[in-house]
Design an enzyme around this catalytic site. Sequence first.
Site, PDB file in Angstrom:
ATOM      1  N   GLY A 281      34.319  -2.401  33.328  1.00  0.00           N
ATOM      2  CA  GLY A 281      34.736  -3.141  34.511  1.00  0.00           C
ATOM      3  C   GLY A 281      36.135  -3.717  34.334  1.00  0.00           C
ATOM      4  N   PHE A 282      36.257  -4.652  33.405  1.00  0.00           N
ATOM      5  CA  PHE A 282      37.555  -5.261  33.067  1.00  0.00           C
ATOM      6  C   PHE A 282      38.170  -6.000  34.242  1.00  0.00           C
ATOM      7  CE2 PHE A 282      37.052  -0.965  31.194  1.00  0.00           C
ATOM      8  CZ  PHE A 282      36.539  -1.371  29.977  1.00  0.00           C
ATOM      9  N   GLY A 512      28.813  -3.846  28.918  1.00  0.00           N
ATOM     10  CA  GLY A 512      29.140  -3.428  27.563  1.00  0.00           C
ATOM     11  C   GLY A 512      29.560  -4.570  26.670  1.00  0.00           C
ATOM     12  N   ILE A 672      30.699 -17.516  16.727  1.00  0.00           N
ATOM     13  CA  ILE A 672      30.437 -16.135  17.132  1.00  0.00           C
ATOM     14  C   ILE A 672      28.928 -15.904  17.128  1.00  0.00           C
ATOM     15  CG2 ILE A 672      30.763 -13.717  16.509  1.00  0.00           C
ATOM     16  CD1 ILE A 672      33.259 -15.157  17.710  1.00  0.00           C
ATOM     17  N   ASN A 674      27.013 -12.970  18.072  1.00  0.00           N
ATOM     18  CA  ASN A 674      26.559 -11.697  17.508  1.00  0.00           C
ATOM     19  C   ASN A 674      27.777 -10.976  16.932  1.00  0.00           C
ATOM     20  OD1 ASN A 674      25.475  -9.251  16.828  1.00  0.00           O
ATOM     21  ND2 ASN A 674      24.747  -8.736  18.893  1.00  0.00           N
ATOM     22  N   GLU A 747      38.169 -11.491  26.991  1.00  0.00           N
ATOM     23  CA  GLU A 747      39.541 -11.268  27.428  1.00  0.00           C
ATOM     24  C   GLU A 747      40.594 -11.626  26.393  1.00  0.00           C
ATOM     25  OE1 GLU A 747      39.770 -12.024  31.962  1.00  0.00           O
ATOM     26  OE2 GLU A 747      37.953 -13.002  31.266  1.00  0.00           O
TER      27      GLU A 747
END
Lengths: 780, 329, 176
Positions: A281-282, A512, A672, A674, A747
């Site tokens: 998508g982004f 994703g 973080i 995962n 991002e």
Amino acid sequence: MSIIDTAKQAAQGLMQGAIEKLVPLAPDSWIPGGRPDPLIAHKHGLIGTPVSRRDGALKVKGEAGFAAEFRFDDMAYAALAYATIPRGRITAIDSAAADAAPGVVLVMTHLNAPRMNTPGVFGSSPTAVGPADLPILQDDRIHWNGQPIACVLAETQEQADHAASLLGFTYDAEPSTTSLEGAKANGREPGLFMGQPLHNRIGDADAALATAPHVVDQVYRTPRHNHNPIEPHAATIAWIDGALVIHDASQMVTAQAQTIGEIFDLEPDKVRLTSPYVGGGFGCKGLWDHQIIGAAAAKLAGRPVRITLSREGVYRVVGGRSLTEQRVAIGATAEGRFDALVHTGLSIMTPHNNMPEPFILGTRAAYACPNISLQVDIARMNMLANTFMRAPGEAVGTFALECAVDELAVDLGIDPVELRILNEPDKDPTSGLAFSSRHIVEAWRNGADHFGWADRSVEPATRRDGEWQIGMGCATGTYPYYRMPGAQARITLTRDGDAVRALIEVAAAEMGMGTSTTTAIVGAERLGLSLDQVEVGYGDSSIPGAIMAGGSQQTAAIGAAVIAAHNALVAELLKLAGNDSPLAGLSADTVGSEDAGLAKIDDPTQRESYASILTRAQRDSVTVTAAAAQPLELMHWSMHSHSAIFCEVRVNAVTGETRVSRILGSFDCGRILNPKTAKSQFRGGIIMGLGMALMEETQFDERNGRIMNPSLAEYHIPVHLDVPEIDVIWTDIADPHTPMGAHGIGEIGITGVAAAVANAVYNATGKRVRDLPITLDKLL
Amino acid sequence: MTPFTYLRADTVNDAVRLGAGETAAFLGGGTNIVDLMRETVARHETLVDVTRLSAAVTETAEGGLLIGAAATNTAVAEHHGVRTRYPMLSRAILAGASAQIRNMATVGGNLLQRTRCTYFYDTDGSHCNKRAPGTGCDAREGFNRIHAILGASDACVATHPSDMCVALTALDAVVHVEGRDGARTLPFGELHRLPGDRPDLDTVLAAGDLITAIELPPLGVAARSTYRKVRDRASYAFALISVAAAIEMDGDRIADVRIAFGGVAHKPWRATKAEPALRGELASEAVFRAAAAAEFADARPLRDNAFKPELATRTLAAVLAELAKGDVA
Amino acid sequence: MSFVVNGNAVPGPADPRVSLLDHLRETLHLTGTKKGCNQGACGACTVLVDGERILSCLALAVQYDGREITTIEGLAETAALHPLQAAFIEHDGFQCGYCTPGQICSAIGMAAEARRGVPSHVSADLAADVILTRDEIQERMSGNLCRCGAHNGIIDAIQATMAPAPTAETSAELAA
């Protein structure tokens, strides 16, 4: 607007103003995140352990069903025709050949399309996500070169495509603006981003610049970009009993369903939009003309429709990132302390949308400086509406800012890493707010160490291996921490004998990022369950709440919603537990989840399992839904993610070709969740940054506003051979004020990369390239 | 895509018979023609599948190789004789497209692939004399980074996109053609045309002419040869400039040389000016650059490709220097 | 006409315009093979024909009469995963998963080409045996685009499955 509406709006405005004044001053404990999420203290649980994607097996077997892979009986296939002028009117349509072509079901143009409301343009209301403030197939007007102006439905895709190619259009062209110079000549306006001015002024930057002993003052240019997810936009659409069902590829299922409902005058429960998988998508997998046209055609034909954009169609219908021209001027003392920082310039948008590329966002909190002047102006062009693309603002803004910092470092003779650390602020230099979590210096130190920055040759153009000149560069990346309002989570706890399972449902999207996996990890940890006891539902507008996979905020939005739902679940279970439970009499805020049950937080021996509670209450399941707290933390702290990007390039002295041989991202993005999927997210952003640095450009023909490389053959994105092994490290320091201590990371990866590459190219060759992409001709 | 009839030819005679007529075309691997049909750049009504015709690579009596036109690009690139005796051809093929496309694409089809000019592809929105004669050329004043600097005309500034053809030009290959009037051969360099005022015609072939084979003559100089392609990303991109070169040294002197350029013209460009400037000369950077200067003296760069003469010059000099040293296998 | 897809004889298309890709997806409902560009520029539609990787979007289905086609759905011989599929999960060789079937089919075809000795653009010696170094794999896989940026994981997965760590012997060859 009625008097009541006006009064309501005025009241809301007053309230908003009061909140904006009071929230920064309120005690931390009043603010969401004021008390650290208890999960931050879970050091040895699921969070932080690498977990493979839950949808992995389906995806590697080709069994994950994407939007164009749903089927309806009697489905027709759609093909679009696009305008070839930038502005004007359609005066005649010749559809005789198309109408008569084999297999054609209908030809739909503005002449016969159903009447539809104009979509609300993105941001014009909390639920509006339309591409532009333009009616779709409702009149004869052309607003951009490539606008869809007709839709053919046929029994097969081949028949639809052929018939669409037979359509003829006659236009009456009107004056248009399709060149940058023309747009500038028409005048500039101050840019507004999500309703806020893109403007900051602290002190007097011009005066400080005039007297600074060291000054860098340059203009940097970035071209148009397209997202280019490998899955082209598609939707499979049916009207069933007056309700509209859309299987779509969407980053914003709920808002998209709402906007579509408004277009077709449908009650909210009459639109269902699913998006179980999104093939990349982004920023571009949102609402564009094609879903609306597809739904209209399905309505007109009385048949389900599959509409899949061709790759060219994606470029004609789906907007990309707009171009920028940015001035960065930095004035510094001899020691390298910034005394003036100017970051101003121009971005282009259309008369019908509201998305100036906000390239100053990352500069606002970047460096300590007493005199700051930031401003984004816009000019308008007749073109397809531009939109959000991975790190809108920061991706291109950090290119300009971080190249300028490098130029200043050269001028000062100071190591660029040290120069950045020297100018590290102790509070947000433009808002004055405290940082919620900022460990950028640690990221710089770790990164430099890991990368071998000390081996850099300070003098440019001095390292060589055969034809290849070698150089190193670095840059800071940054992206804000966002959390949008509207998120909800629904938790269903189910008992089967002594076994319990939890279903966590959020109206989120998985394209994703690993959201479904991460949500399961966090959910399991929060509910005290094992990973295989937790299922995650998402990608469906029938799930309560609205969560956007945008602004890198989805993880935070889900996290906060699940906190709220978990609180509700604890309260509900305590109610069910009743007076015979070991937990009897405890209030919800003293009880937490662990080991598949509830326990008193300060005395975990006082506990009862979920199974036991449900059994005694004679329940098979319990369901709660709750909304996340309002994101007031964003007004109380300055919240950002950070990175230090290090890069080594090889520039061919013969041909000017640049290859990135090494790159390392050192990230400070909270905890973080995962590591496995996080590493991929960071790398993915970095690779898109490499594309932006070296090859990506949407070719917009300034003579007629037509995109001339609408293809993956001519719009270059990095191929395997362009991508080196990418090192990724992180501080893993939890932000005490966010759910799980985490930040979104979708991002930040792209930010800083283009500057790091450009700075490395300078170090390799002695040549500064200030306009992207850095193609070989600029280095010959 | 315009509806068409699919026919399969089992013999050359069948193919020529079935492929006669202005609206028919031969179908090889389909890697270009299917795309052109889908984009409606081409609107053939009959496609004659010629992939079942000869795909063999055989030794010729003269000591060269005869390559059946249906041979795939991969088959040619991996052929032992090509790899060892004509390495520039293997390298040129391997520099082109992707492995999947090379597995499909045939030699005959490669020769007939059409330009990547984006105005040529934009059937609805752009003017193109190659696609629609007489409509004008939007590339001349538009995006023309990949376009021609040599041999272009007012009507057309497109380049031929093939890598393989650049090597075949340098190797003095011979094209075997079967037409209505029987079989004939023509030198590879005469197959493709300059655009002139008929840019719609890429080659000298008549409608219905079928390329049946490519013959590589024995060419000692080719054993020391290579292909270098310069492009906008590391792989899977069309050439900005490419150089196919072969050299035979006599001590420090250049005994013989073959050079062709890709990405500079409407046809694969045999360097007929640079080659004589090199034969018999002492190998040096200055000589290489002077030879390139001779070749590009008439270059007419456009808005976006002014870098090409210098890039081609540098690339040629680097390739020749490497070959002269014997560094390239 | 008919051909064999994943071991099953299936009919060809009625319309010669139908690509192998569309035939697989729309008629045979084998949607594991993906359409990314429909113009031979992305590799998402890669399938194996008689063991060779091709782009099904540029393949007219009628041309493949009698050929054996293997798609992502037919790779694993049992319900379990093909080792390369498992490696893609282990090495996180994908994000959105859309280019993934093409990457996997392509890698299997690539390995066969390498075994056969087909050189690549980055092979230093055209006549030598192929050693699947990282560079070689990257070049040979460059026809498969990925926009999520899973390149490292993809190459890792392929290397782990198709090109096990070099032995002392191959290392010496590499060094030579």
